[in-house]
Design a protein around this motif. Structure first.
Motif, PDB file in Angstrom:
ATOM      1  N   ALA A  11     -24.130  -8.823 -98.128  1.00 61.23           N
ATOM      2  CA  ALA A  11     -23.089  -8.798 -97.199  1.00 61.23           C
ATOM      3  C   ALA A  11     -22.419  -9.955 -97.375  1.00 61.23           C
ATOM      4  CB  ALA A  11     -23.361  -8.348 -95.713  1.00 61.23           C
ATOM      5  N   TRP A  12     -21.021  -9.998 -97.544  1.00 62.20           N
ATOM      6  CA  TRP A  12     -20.333 -11.202 -97.824  1.00 62.20           C
ATOM      7  C   TRP A  12     -18.799 -11.460 -97.134  1.00 62.20           C
ATOM      8  CZ3 TRP A  12     -16.062 -12.168-100.856  1.00 62.20           C
ATOM      9  CH2 TRP A  12     -15.710 -10.923-101.533  1.00 62.20           C
ATOM     10  N   ARG A  13     -18.430 -12.674 -96.795  1.00 63.97           N
ATOM     11  CA  ARG A  13     -16.896 -12.774 -96.343  1.00 63.97           C
ATOM     12  C   ARG A  13     -16.516 -14.272 -96.769  1.00 63.97           C
ATOM     13  NH1 ARG A  13     -16.750 -12.165 -89.996  1.00 63.97           N
ATOM     14  NH2 ARG A  13     -18.156 -13.832 -89.628  1.00 63.97           N
ATOM     15  N   ILE A  14     -15.153 -14.181 -96.887  1.00 68.40           N
ATOM     16  CA  ILE A  14     -14.721 -15.399 -97.106  1.00 68.40           C
ATOM     17  C   ILE A  14     -14.157 -16.046 -95.619  1.00 68.40           C
ATOM     18  CG2 ILE A  14     -12.577 -16.659 -98.157  1.00 68.40           C
ATOM     19  CD1 ILE A  14     -14.697 -15.578-100.145  1.00 68.40           C
ATOM     20  N   CYS A  15     -14.563 -17.202 -95.421  1.00 68.18           N
ATOM     21  CA  CYS A  15     -14.210 -17.932 -94.186  1.00 68.18           C
ATOM     22  C   CYS A  15     -13.631 -19.267 -94.536  1.00 68.18           C
ATOM     23  CB  CYS A  15     -15.385 -18.040 -93.276  1.00 68.18           C
ATOM     24  SG  CYS A  15     -16.203 -16.715 -92.955  1.00 68.18           S
ATOM     25  N   ARG A  16     -12.999 -19.779 -93.238  1.00 68.47           N
ATOM     26  CA  ARG A  16     -12.562 -21.122 -93.345  1.00 68.47           C
ATOM     27  C   ARG A  16     -13.179 -21.809 -92.034  1.00 68.47           C
ATOM     28  NH1 ARG A  16      -7.670 -22.952 -95.229  1.00 68.47           N
ATOM     29  NH2 ARG A  16      -6.842 -23.303 -93.181  1.00 68.47           N
ATOM     30  N   SER A  17     -13.148 -23.302 -92.505  1.00 68.80           N
ATOM     31  CA  SER A  17     -13.894 -24.184 -91.134  1.00 68.80           C
ATOM     32  C   SER A  17     -13.177 -24.109 -89.920  1.00 68.80           C
ATOM     33  CB  SER A  17     -14.001 -25.598 -91.905  1.00 68.80           C
ATOM     34  OG  SER A  17     -12.596 -26.068 -92.054  1.00 68.80           O
ATOM     35  N   ASN A  18     -11.927 -23.311 -89.984  1.00 66.22           N
ATOM     36  CA  ASN A  18     -11.282 -23.360 -88.500  1.00 66.22           C
ATOM     37  C   ASN A  18     -11.770 -21.920 -87.695  1.00 66.22           C
ATOM     38  OD1 ASN A  18     -10.058 -21.169 -89.845  1.00 66.22           O
ATOM     39  ND2 ASN A  18      -7.981 -22.251 -89.322  1.00 66.22           N
ATOM     40  N   GLY A  19     -12.619 -21.190 -88.495  1.00 62.57           N
ATOM     41  CA  GLY A  19     -13.230 -19.938 -87.801  1.00 62.57           C
ATOM     42  C   GLY A  19     -12.536 -18.789 -88.409  1.00 62.57           C
ATOM     43  N   ALA A  20     -11.500 -18.919 -89.206  1.00 61.35           N
ATOM     44  CA  ALA A  20     -10.961 -17.588 -89.543  1.00 61.35           C
ATOM     45  C   ALA A  20     -11.860 -16.911 -90.773  1.00 61.35           C
ATOM     46  CB  ALA A  20      -9.440 -17.772 -90.165  1.00 61.35           C
ATOM     47  N   CYS A  21     -11.903 -15.618 -90.737  1.00 61.99           N
ATOM     48  CA  CYS A  21     -12.720 -15.091 -91.666  1.00 61.99           C
ATOM     49  C   CYS A  21     -12.110 -13.605 -92.004  1.00 61.99           C
ATOM     50  CB  CYS A  21     -14.280 -14.566 -91.311  1.00 61.99           C
ATOM     51  SG  CYS A  21     -15.364 -16.110 -90.951  1.00 61.99           S
ATOM     52  N   SER A  22     -12.549 -13.264 -93.390  1.00 62.64           N
ATOM     53  CA  SER A  22     -11.892 -11.604 -93.670  1.00 62.64           C
ATOM     54  C   SER A  22     -13.040 -10.810 -93.272  1.00 62.64           C
ATOM     55  CB  SER A  22     -12.050 -11.947 -95.244  1.00 62.64           C
ATOM     56  OG  SER A  22     -13.326 -11.905 -95.877  1.00 62.64           O
ATOM     57  N   ARG A  23     -12.805  -9.795 -93.709  1.00 60.24           N
ATOM     58  CA  ARG A  23     -13.702  -8.575 -93.438  1.00 60.24           C
ATOM     59  C   ARG A  23     -14.874  -8.799 -94.012  1.00 60.24           C
ATOM     60  NH1 ARG A  23     -13.973  -4.393 -97.313  1.00 60.24           N
ATOM     61  NH2 ARG A  23     -12.521  -4.641 -98.917  1.00 60.24           N
ATOM     62  N   TRP A  24     -16.164  -8.116 -93.738  1.00 56.14           N
ATOM     63  CA  TRP A  24     -17.403  -8.165 -94.411  1.00 56.14           C
ATOM     64  C   TRP A  24     -17.245  -7.092 -95.590  1.00 56.14           C
ATOM     65  CZ3 TRP A  24     -21.387 -11.403 -93.967  1.00 56.14           C
ATOM     66  CH2 TRP A  24     -21.497 -12.176 -92.817  1.00 56.14           C
ATOM     67  N   HIS A  25     -18.058  -7.615 -96.620  1.00 62.17           N
ATOM     68  CA  HIS A  25     -18.076  -6.593 -97.773  1.00 62.17           C
ATOM     69  C   HIS A  25     -19.695  -6.379 -98.167  1.00 62.17           C
ATOM     70  CE1 HIS A  25     -14.057  -7.309 -99.439  1.00 62.17           C
ATOM     71  NE2 HIS A  25     -14.316  -8.292 -98.635  1.00 62.17           N
ATOM     72  N   TYR A  26     -20.004  -5.045 -98.261  1.00 69.85           N
ATOM     73  CA  TYR A  26     -21.205  -4.697 -98.310  1.00 69.85           C
ATOM     74  C   TYR A  26     -21.600  -4.082 -99.808  1.00 69.85           C
ATOM     75  CZ  TYR A  26     -21.103  -5.392 -93.277  1.00 69.85           C
ATOM     76  OH  TYR A  26     -21.053  -5.723 -92.104  1.00 69.85           O
ATOM     77  N   GLU A  27     -22.719  -4.434-100.432  1.00 65.48           N
ATOM     78  CA  GLU A  27     -22.840  -3.921-101.732  1.00 65.48           C
ATOM     79  C   GLU A  27     -24.549  -4.165-101.992  1.00 65.48           C
ATOM     80  OE1 GLU A  27     -21.145  -6.449-104.984  1.00 65.48           O
ATOM     81  OE2 GLU A  27     -19.891  -7.165-103.119  1.00 65.48           O
ATOM     82  N   THR A  28     -24.860  -3.514-103.077  1.00 65.78           N
ATOM     83  CA  THR A  28     -26.081  -3.724-103.567  1.00 65.78           C
ATOM     84  C   THR A  28     -26.100  -4.551-104.875  1.00 65.78           C
ATOM     85  OG1 THR A  28     -27.107  -1.752-102.729  1.00 65.78           O
ATOM     86  CG2 THR A  28     -28.353  -2.733-104.554  1.00 65.78           C
ATOM     87  N   VAL A  29     -26.531  -5.635-105.264  1.00 60.15           N
ATOM     88  CA  VAL A  29     -26.408  -6.451-106.393  1.00 60.15           C
ATOM     89  C   VAL A  29     -27.750  -6.268-107.159  1.00 60.15           C
ATOM     90  CG1 VAL A  29     -24.765  -7.797-105.465  1.00 60.15           C
ATOM     91  CG2 VAL A  29     -26.914  -8.362-105.117  1.00 60.15           C
TER      92      VAL A  29
END
Length: 113
Positions: free
Chosen positions: A95-113
């Protein structure tokens, strides 16, 4: 003739199914000031900073539900960072997402790698 048409339709359906099951493709996402991706074929995260605002982007991620150390990009606006995935996570749930140090984040992505 009818048998050939039935076989052709079946072959097309099988081809479409196999094409959709193929290898995983890279996903990307963004949040204001940050852009990132995960490419399971290259076993890599990438994170870019798009704003000169003193904030830094990072990847927040989990392997099998367990939080991992964030992957930051402290290099400033216009910079990019690629980070290889550790081999212990190959074949695991990610599970991963892109965030910023101000607390804003994208949605979670889920996958098997």
């Amino acid at each position: 003739m009818r048998l050939r048409k039935i076989a052709a339709v079946g072959l097309l359906a099988l081809t479409a199914t196999v094409a959709s099951v193929g290898t995983a493709s890279a996903e990307n996402d963004w949040v204001y000031g940050a852009y990132g991706y995960h490419d399971p074929n290259r076993h890599m995260f990438g994170i870019g900073d798009t704003e000169a605002d003193g904030q830094y982007p990072y990847v927040q991620w989990k392997v099998n539900g367990v939080s991992q150390d964030p992957i930051p990009n402290y290099n400033g606006k216009g910079s990019w960072r690629d980070e290889p995935n550790p081999s212990y996570m190959w074949g695991q749930s990610l599970a991963w997402r892109i965030c910023r140090s101000n607390g804003a984040c994208s949605r979670w992505h889920y996958e098997t790698v």
